[in-house]
Design a protein around this motif. Structure first.
Motif, mmCIF file in Angstrom:
data_model
loop_
_atom_site.group_PDB
_atom_site.id
_atom_site.type_symbol
_atom_site.label_atom_id
_atom_site.label_comp_id
_atom_site.label_asym_id
_atom_site.label_seq_id
_atom_site.Cartn_x
_atom_site.Cartn_y
_atom_site.Cartn_z
ATOM 1 N N ASP A 181 0.767 -1.324 0.550
ATOM 2 C CA ASP A 181 0.336 -0.531 -0.148
ATOM 3 C C ASP A 181 1.028 1.249 -0.078
ATOM 4 O O ASP A 181 0.650 1.875 -0.612
ATOM 5 C CB ASP A 181 -1.004 0.312 1.393
ATOM 6 C CG ASP A 181 -2.262 -0.904 1.523
ATOM 7 O OD1 ASP A 181 -2.120 -1.508 0.214
ATOM 8 O OD2 ASP A 181 -2.775 -1.841 2.269
ATOM 9 N N ALA A 182 1.541 1.026 0.775
ATOM 10 C CA ALA A 182 3.059 2.267 1.072
ATOM 11 C C ALA A 182 3.284 2.611 -0.425
ATOM 12 O O ALA A 182 3.772 3.951 -0.850
ATOM 13 C CB ALA A 182 4.041 2.361 1.984
ATOM 14 N N LYS A 214 2.634 1.982 -3.484
ATOM 15 C CA LYS A 214 1.320 2.472 -4.633
ATOM 16 C C LYS A 214 1.732 3.711 -4.457
ATOM 17 O O LYS A 214 1.426 4.756 -5.192
ATOM 18 C CB LYS A 214 0.152 2.116 -4.334
ATOM 19 C CG LYS A 214 0.166 0.640 -4.715
ATOM 20 C CD LYS A 214 -1.573 0.482 -4.101
ATOM 21 C CE LYS A 214 -1.905 -1.220 -4.543
ATOM 22 N NZ LYS A 214 -3.055 -1.723 -3.912
ATOM 23 N N ARG A 215 1.910 4.549 -2.560
ATOM 24 C CA ARG A 215 2.232 6.251 -2.960
ATOM 25 C C ARG A 215 3.313 6.369 -2.845
ATOM 26 O O ARG A 215 3.485 7.249 -2.694
ATOM 27 C CB ARG A 215 1.421 6.475 -1.788
ATOM 28 C CG ARG A 215 -0.047 5.551 -1.451
ATOM 29 C CD ARG A 215 -0.953 6.288 -0.683
ATOM 30 N NE ARG A 215 -0.128 6.695 0.763
ATOM 31 C CZ ARG A 215 -0.028 6.037 2.321
ATOM 32 N NH1 ARG A 215 -0.861 5.249 2.386
ATOM 33 N NH2 ARG A 215 0.774 6.758 3.060
ATOM 34 N N GLY A 216 4.292 5.729 -3.287
ATOM 35 C CA GLY A 216 5.506 6.457 -3.400
ATOM 36 C C GLY A 216 6.186 6.273 -2.829
ATOM 37 O O GLY A 216 7.179 6.668 -2.536
ATOM 38 N N LEU A 217 6.185 5.648 -0.982
ATOM 39 C CA LEU A 217 6.776 5.098 0.444
ATOM 40 C C LEU A 217 7.498 3.834 0.213
ATOM 41 O O LEU A 217 6.525 3.234 -0.468
ATOM 42 C CB LEU A 217 5.848 5.393 1.096
ATOM 43 C CG LEU A 217 4.895 7.117 1.005
ATOM 44 C CD1 LEU A 217 3.576 6.901 2.332
ATOM 45 C CD2 LEU A 217 5.834 7.844 1.203
#
Length: 75
Positions: free
Chosen positions: A36-37, A39-42
């Motif tokens: 999930d992270a 997907k957000r560039g984290l």
């Protein structure tokens, strides 16, 4: 295309602006999978506190670590 980071992968910190207490530039850190992270560039990284936190993927470079060294780093 983003590279999926999985368990046992390591990154090197390229910049720590805004995270000086948590990250040291040119130091190697272990990552923990977090789709999930990602997907957000984290990236979920075990930082200087020994805990895992989310950081921008852009301040790290994924490095290939030979298996024998991965085993030594994991202990």
């Amino acid at each position: 295309m983003r590279r999926q980071v999985t368990s046992g992968h390591y990154v090197v910190c390229l910049a720590n602006r805004g995270y000086r207490a948590s990250l040291i530039v040119r130091k190697i850190y272990e990552t923990i999978p977090d789709p999930d992270a990602a997907k957000r560039g984290l990236l979920r990284v075990v930082d200087e506190s020994g805990e895992d936190y989310l950081f921008p993927e852009s301040i790290f470079a994924v490095i290939e670590v030979p298996k024998d060294l991965r085993l030594r780093l994991a202990t």
